[in-house]
Enzyme design. Structure first.
Site, PDB file in Angstrom:
ATOM      1  N   ASP A   1       0.826  -1.210   0.000  1.00  0.00           N
ATOM      2  CA  ASP A   1       0.000   0.000   0.000  1.00  0.00           C
ATOM      3  C   ASP A   1       0.870   1.275   0.000  1.00  0.00           C
ATOM      4  O   ASP A   1       0.652   2.183   0.809  1.00  0.00           O
ATOM      5  CB  ASP A   1      -0.956  -0.013   1.208  1.00  0.00           C
ATOM      6  CG  ASP A   1      -1.990   1.110   1.127  1.00  0.00           C
ATOM      7  OD1 ASP A   1      -2.246   1.617   0.023  1.00  0.00           O
ATOM      8  OD2 ASP A   1      -2.541   1.477   2.196  1.00  0.00           O
TER       9      ASP A   1
ATOM     10  N   HIS B   1      -2.704  -0.217  11.775  1.00  0.00           N
ATOM     11  CA  HIS B   1      -2.482  -1.603  11.349  1.00  0.00           C
ATOM     12  C   HIS B   1      -0.999  -1.876  11.134  1.00  0.00           C
ATOM     13  O   HIS B   1      -0.194  -0.950  11.054  1.00  0.00           O
ATOM     14  CB  HIS B   1      -3.248  -1.890  10.054  1.00  0.00           C
ATOM     15  CG  HIS B   1      -3.132  -0.785   9.051  1.00  0.00           C
ATOM     16  ND1 HIS B   1      -4.100   0.172   8.880  1.00  0.00           N
ATOM     17  CD2 HIS B   1      -2.154  -0.450   8.187  1.00  0.00           C
ATOM     18  CE1 HIS B   1      -3.734   1.030   7.960  1.00  0.00           C
ATOM     19  NE2 HIS B   1      -2.538   0.685   7.513  1.00  0.00           N
TER      20      HIS B   1
ATOM     21  N   GLN C   1      -3.223  -5.677   5.485  1.00  0.00           N
ATOM     22  CA  GLN C   1      -3.036  -4.693   6.566  1.00  0.00           C
ATOM     23  C   GLN C   1      -3.910  -5.104   7.751  1.00  0.00           C
ATOM     24  O   GLN C   1      -5.131  -4.915   7.723  1.00  0.00           O
ATOM     25  CB  GLN C   1      -3.399  -3.288   6.072  1.00  0.00           C
ATOM     26  CG  GLN C   1      -2.383  -2.741   5.077  1.00  0.00           C
ATOM     27  CD  GLN C   1      -2.869  -1.520   4.315  1.00  0.00           C
ATOM     28  OE1 GLN C   1      -3.931  -1.548   3.696  1.00  0.00           O
ATOM     29  NE2 GLN C   1      -2.085  -0.451   4.333  1.00  0.00           N
TER      30      GLN C   1
ATOM     31  N   ARG D   1       3.014  12.011  11.384  1.00  0.00           N
ATOM     32  CA  ARG D   1       1.695  12.023  10.745  1.00  0.00           C
ATOM     33  C   ARG D   1       0.978  10.769  11.216  1.00  0.00           C
ATOM     34  O   ARG D   1       1.343   9.656  10.841  1.00  0.00           O
ATOM     35  CB  ARG D   1       1.842  12.014   9.227  1.00  0.00           C
ATOM     36  CG  ARG D   1       0.509  11.882   8.472  1.00  0.00           C
ATOM     37  CD  ARG D   1       0.797  11.723   6.991  1.00  0.00           C
ATOM     38  NE  ARG D   1      -0.377  11.620   6.153  1.00  0.00           N
ATOM     39  CZ  ARG D   1      -1.013  10.474   5.889  1.00  0.00           C
ATOM     40  NH1 ARG D   1      -0.631   9.337   6.430  1.00  0.00           N
ATOM     41  NH2 ARG D   1      -2.051  10.470   5.074  1.00  0.00           N
TER      42      ARG D   1
ATOM     43  N   ASP E   1      -1.409   8.278  10.891  1.00  0.00           N
ATOM     44  CA  ASP E   1      -2.173   7.811   9.735  1.00  0.00           C
ATOM     45  C   ASP E   1      -3.536   7.268  10.174  1.00  0.00           C
ATOM     46  O   ASP E   1      -3.648   6.581  11.185  1.00  0.00           O
ATOM     47  CB  ASP E   1      -1.354   6.697   9.066  1.00  0.00           C
ATOM     48  CG  ASP E   1      -1.994   6.156   7.811  1.00  0.00           C
ATOM     49  OD1 ASP E   1      -2.165   6.938   6.870  1.00  0.00           O
ATOM     50  OD2 ASP E   1      -2.327   4.958   7.786  1.00  0.00           O
TER      51      ASP E   1
ATOM     52  N   GLU F   1      -4.090  12.568  10.418  1.00  0.00           N
ATOM     53  CA  GLU F   1      -4.729  12.392   9.107  1.00  0.00           C
ATOM     54  C   GLU F   1      -6.182  12.014   9.374  1.00  0.00           C
ATOM     55  O   GLU F   1      -6.499  10.884   9.705  1.00  0.00           O
ATOM     56  CB  GLU F   1      -4.053  11.284   8.296  1.00  0.00           C
ATOM     57  CG  GLU F   1      -4.559  11.271   6.866  1.00  0.00           C
ATOM     58  CD  GLU F   1      -4.878   9.891   6.297  1.00  0.00           C
ATOM     59  OE1 GLU F   1      -5.206   9.809   5.103  1.00  0.00           O
ATOM     60  OE2 GLU F   1      -4.828   8.886   7.021  1.00  0.00           O
TER      61      GLU F   1
ATOM     62  N   HIS G   1      -0.450  12.281  -1.973  1.00  0.00           N
ATOM     63  CA  HIS G   1      -0.235  10.975  -2.604  1.00  0.00           C
ATOM     64  C   HIS G   1      -1.541  10.202  -2.788  1.00  0.00           C
ATOM     65  O   HIS G   1      -1.569   9.207  -3.488  1.00  0.00           O
ATOM     66  CB  HIS G   1       0.721  10.162  -1.731  1.00  0.00           C
ATOM     67  CG  HIS G   1       0.100   9.790  -0.419  1.00  0.00           C
ATOM     68  ND1 HIS G   1      -0.290  10.739   0.503  1.00  0.00           N
ATOM     69  CD2 HIS G   1      -0.244   8.591   0.109  1.00  0.00           C
ATOM     70  CE1 HIS G   1      -0.838  10.139   1.544  1.00  0.00           C
ATOM     71  NE2 HIS G   1      -0.819   8.835   1.341  1.00  0.00           N
ATOM     72  N   ASP G   2      -2.624  10.636  -2.115  1.00  0.00           N
ATOM     73  CA  ASP G   2      -3.883   9.903  -2.203  1.00  0.00           C
ATOM     74  C   ASP G   2      -4.788  10.485  -3.280  1.00  0.00           C
ATOM     75  O   ASP G   2      -4.488  11.520  -3.879  1.00  0.00           O
ATOM     76  CB  ASP G   2      -4.590   9.919  -0.832  1.00  0.00           C
ATOM     77  CG  ASP G   2      -4.009   8.858   0.109  1.00  0.00           C
ATOM     78  OD1 ASP G   2      -3.535   7.813  -0.389  1.00  0.00           O
ATOM     79  OD2 ASP G   2      -4.035   9.081   1.331  1.00  0.00           O
TER      80      ASP G   2
ATOM     81  N   ARG H   1      -3.825   5.488  -7.745  1.00  0.00           N
ATOM     82  CA  ARG H   1      -3.109   6.550  -7.030  1.00  0.00           C
ATOM     83  C   ARG H   1      -1.658   6.646  -7.514  1.00  0.00           C
ATOM     84  O   ARG H   1      -1.013   7.673  -7.362  1.00  0.00           O
ATOM     85  CB  ARG H   1      -3.153   6.308  -5.518  1.00  0.00           C
ATOM     86  CG  ARG H   1      -4.553   6.482  -4.928  1.00  0.00           C
ATOM     87  CD  ARG H   1      -4.588   6.161  -3.461  1.00  0.00           C
ATOM     88  NE  ARG H   1      -4.177   4.790  -3.190  1.00  0.00           N
ATOM     89  CZ  ARG H   1      -4.058   4.274  -1.971  1.00  0.00           C
ATOM     90  NH1 ARG H   1      -4.329   5.018  -0.928  1.00  0.00           N
ATOM     91  NH2 ARG H   1      -3.683   3.019  -1.798  1.00  0.00           N
TER      92      ARG H   1
HETATM   93  C1  GLC Z   1      -3.880   6.690   4.737  1.00  0.00           C
HETATM   94  C2  GLC Z   1      -2.866   6.872   3.628  1.00  0.00           C
HETATM   95  C3  GLC Z   1      -3.254   5.997   2.475  1.00  0.00           C
HETATM   96  C4  GLC Z   1      -3.317   4.562   2.934  1.00  0.00           C
HETATM   97  C5  GLC Z   1      -4.237   4.415   4.146  1.00  0.00           C
HETATM   98  C6  GLC Z   1      -4.097   3.072   4.791  1.00  0.00           C
HETATM   99  O1  GLC Z   1      -5.123   7.150   4.384  1.00  0.00           O
HETATM  100  O2  GLC Z   1      -2.803   8.216   3.258  1.00  0.00           O
HETATM  101  O3  GLC Z   1      -2.337   6.133   1.414  1.00  0.00           O
HETATM  102  O4  GLC Z   1      -3.794   3.757   1.886  1.00  0.00           O
HETATM  103  O5  GLC Z   1      -3.923   5.361   5.144  1.00  0.00           O
HETATM  104  O6  GLC Z   1      -2.940   3.010   5.559  1.00  0.00           O
END
Ligand code: GLC
Length: 663
Positions: free
Chosen positions: A154, A197, A265, A295, A297, A339, A407-408, A532
């Site tokens: 991922d 995860h 994950q 960050r 996540d 995030e 990046h998303d 992506r």
């Molecule tokens: C966050 C990341 C993304 C990832 C997801 C799962 O949203 O920005 O790229 O797929 O987490 O970890």
């Protein structure tokens, strides 16, 4: 005493040994206190003061989740990790304790990147610092850098080891060297801390598959479908197309594992205090190695509660508080960026309150969506609505992160009520945006792709680089210089708007040279289904080196953007403690945003941003408003120097953005 002798044999710095024992209450009276460095004394006292003030709160939050179980072990971990802090980091702690809102400084300019795309490995990263400095970057977000499975990873968000650098990117030592080089050059480092995860190759997952019960207790593993079925009733899917369902059957375990994101994950179970303790240890280790910003996540997902939607649970907020308090005690130089990609009203609560602050930084995700929305519709009313609805009751430590692309994918999470108020049906409006940024809507200038396009719900998100979504790819393909010029204007409009909208502006690496979509991912069997990767191509150093040639589009993007950065960076209105307001204008394509210092002493320094989101020249008037000073004032445009009066009609060119400062 024995402990000292052992440590001395290992040549540990005497001050550090002293620090360790003092923190653990094992300091020997016979130890020659005079020998310890004065510096360490100051740090220890600081630590102890912070500890005595903060620990009772920490205990309160902790026991509300876990009772006393594991608390002493957690404290011991915190103390041990603090004793490993380097002199440089202790020094940084001192500096930042003296200036705790360092990240709100007007000089902050961010960039986010994948190390492998930008420089291949950490070994060569230090030689790229000059380039970052040329753009004024003071904050660098490195996308996941830790050990990850070779393919099913991922983009790095499936972590196999939370402290070991992925060998394809380099060694731990190379990371440390780069972090130090960044600090020497005034650049802070942000890394992803993927809390929700692990990858299914993480040591815990491997041991769990081998039958280790203790490792299994770190995840959610069920022998039959009873619990998974009960969970699925209440919980949405994050990747309904690429990874449907929230559970994955694991043959080795003959059981179902909770996998909210991809099947590889595995969600961590934070109800197990050992998970928290181990994650705290990993986090503090990385603080000691130079991380300034984590960050966090996918933060809203980290606490699961059957019978609920398992998102944004109150326990998530408690966990963020716990992490923050631990940082405040043991690594006060380091802060948290959350995030939180959620509906607008669910984001700001992650700042917490003045008494109970949570994240220092949060992405202003709705601002990003509304910028793209305004560009497609040439209608800024929803952006105006958003500006008026940004909560102001946030702690002093709170700061937004503004960005145009990352990046998303872009998920169309606009405020549906606001859309309805402006006469847009949310469902059809979303369909419009999806096809506009795919490039299939008649007259669209955009080139993008769909992500998670769900034929059942007709929902989808969009991918593409800023430049391609803004029309540069189409213009180049059609050899249309007029459209090329408009595309560049669109890029600059979005980036500059994000730059001045109260928060840390973060550029996505490559956007500063107008990098286009990279379609090569389709050929890669491990990436092909994840669009992506369309906007995750390698940084084009050939283009960057030819940046002096202003006949080229990339140079024009770089030059214009850099000009704004130079003019705005450090300007008093770029500080991040401002309030945003808007004034209606006579044309819905043109937005008038006021950036007002929160502190009344600076009110006279307000900035007025006039931005035209259409390809046509517009002559606009400001409509009703309460700001009399705006009418009487003579304003000067920050870059051009031209003077503007706002009681007259103002002409704005196609996609022009004016930054008006009082002069
Ligand atoms: C966050 C990341 C993304 C990832 C997801 C799962 O949203 O920005 O790229 O797929 O987490 O970890």
């Amino acid at each position: 005493m024995i402990l000292f002798e052992i440590s001395e044999t290992f040549h540990l710095a005497r001050g550090k040994v002293y620090l360790y024992h003092l923190l653990h209450g094992t300091v020997s009276k016979t130890y020659n206190m005079k020998k310890k460095a004065m510096k360490n004394d100051i740090h220890i006292r600081g630590f102890q003061e912070r500890f005595s003030v903060i620990e009772p709160q920490l205990r309160g939050y902790y026991t509300s989740l876990y009772g006393e179980t594991g608390y002493e072990e957690l404290l011991s971990t915190v103390k041990t990790m603090y004793s490993g802090r380097s002199d440089q980091m202790l020094h940084l702690d001192e500096q930042r304790l003296a200036y705790p809102t360092w990240y709100q400084d007007p000089t902050m300019v961010g960039m986010m990147m994948y190390v492998n795309n930008f420089s291949e490995t950490f070994a060569s990263m230090p030689s790229r610092i000059e380039y970052l400095k040329s753009l004024g970057v003071t904050y660098l977000h490195l996308m996941p850098v830790f050990d990850m499975p070779e393919f099913a990873n991922d983009g790095g968000y499936a972590v196999s080891n939370f402290t070991k650098i992925d060998s394809r990117l380099g060694t731990d030592e190379e990371f440390n060297v780069f972090a130090e080089a960044c600090h020497r050059n005034g650049i802070s480092i942000c890394i992803d801390f993927v809390l929700n995860h692990t990858s299914d190759e993480h040591e815990w997952a491997v041991r769990a598959k081998e039958g280790d019960v203790e490792a299994q207790s770190k995840y959610f593993i069920f022998k039959d479908r009873t619990m998974p079925d009960a969970y699925e009733k209440y919980v949405n899917e994050v990747f309904p197309v690429l990874a449907p369902g929230n559970f994955t059957y694991n043959a080795a375990l003959s059981a179902w594992v909770l996998t909210t994101f991809n099947h590889y994950q595995w969600d961590l179970n934070y109800a197990n205090p050992e998970v928290l303790r181990e994650m705290v240890a990993a986090m503090l280790q990385m603080c000691n190695r130079g991380v300034d910003i984590f960050r966090f996540d996918a933060i809203p997902y980290i606490w699961k509660e059957w019978g609920t939607d398992s998102r944004n649970r109150p326990q998530v907020h408690t966990l963020v508080r716990i992490f923050r308090l631990i940082l405040e005690i043991a690594a006060p130089a380091t802060i948290i960026k959350g995030e939180v990609v959620m509906a607008p009203h669910l984001v700001a609560p992650y700042f917490g309150t003045e008494q109970e602050p949570e994240c220092h930084l949060l992405y202003n995700v709705t601002m990003m969506v509304e910028l793209w929305n305004s560009l497609a519709t040439r209608d800024t009313r929803m952006l105006t609505d958003l500006i008026e609805s940004i909560p102001e009751e946030v702690p002093d430590s709170a700061c937004w992160v503004n960005y145009v692309r990352c990046h998303d994918d872009i998920g169309w999470g606009f405020n549906e009520q606001s859309a309805r108020r402006q006469g847009y049906d949310p469902f059809f409006h979303k369909r419009f945006l999806i096809s506009f940024y795919l490039g299939s809507y008649p007259g669209s200038f955009s080139r993008g792709e769909l992500y998670e396009s769900d034929p059942k719900t007709l929902d989808a998100r969009n991918c593409g680089t800023t430049a391609s979504l803004c029309g540069l790819e189409k213009a180049i393909h059609e050899r249309d210089e007029y459209q090329g010029e408009l595309a560049i204007k669109r890029i600059i409009l979005l980036q500059v708007f994000a730059f001045v909208a109260n928060g840390i502006p973060v550029l996505y690496s490559g956007d500063e040279i107008g990098q286009l979509n990279d379609y090569s991912y389709i050929q890669d069997p491990h990436k092909g289904r994840d669009s992506r990767f369309l906007h995750r191509g390698p940084f084009d150093w050939g283009v960057a080196h030819a940046i002096g040639d202003l006949t080229r589009y990339p140079s024009q993007v770089y030059y214009r953007l850099n000009r704004y950065i130079n003019a705005a960076k450090g300007h008093v209105m770029m500080g991040n403690n401002n309030v945003l307001r808007s004034i209606l204008t006579s044309d819905r394509s043109v937005i008038c945003m006021l950036v007002i210092p929160r502190h009344p002493a600076y009110e006279h320094q307000m900035m007025v941003v006039l931005a035209n989101f259409s390809e046509h020249q517009k002559q606009v008037r400001l409509l009703e408003h309460d700001y009399s000073a705006i009418r009487t004032q003579l304003w000067t445009e920050l870059l051009q120097g031209k003077q503007v009066r706002l009681n007259d009609e103002v002409i704005t060119g196609p996609y022009e953005i004016l930054l008006l400062t009082p002069r």
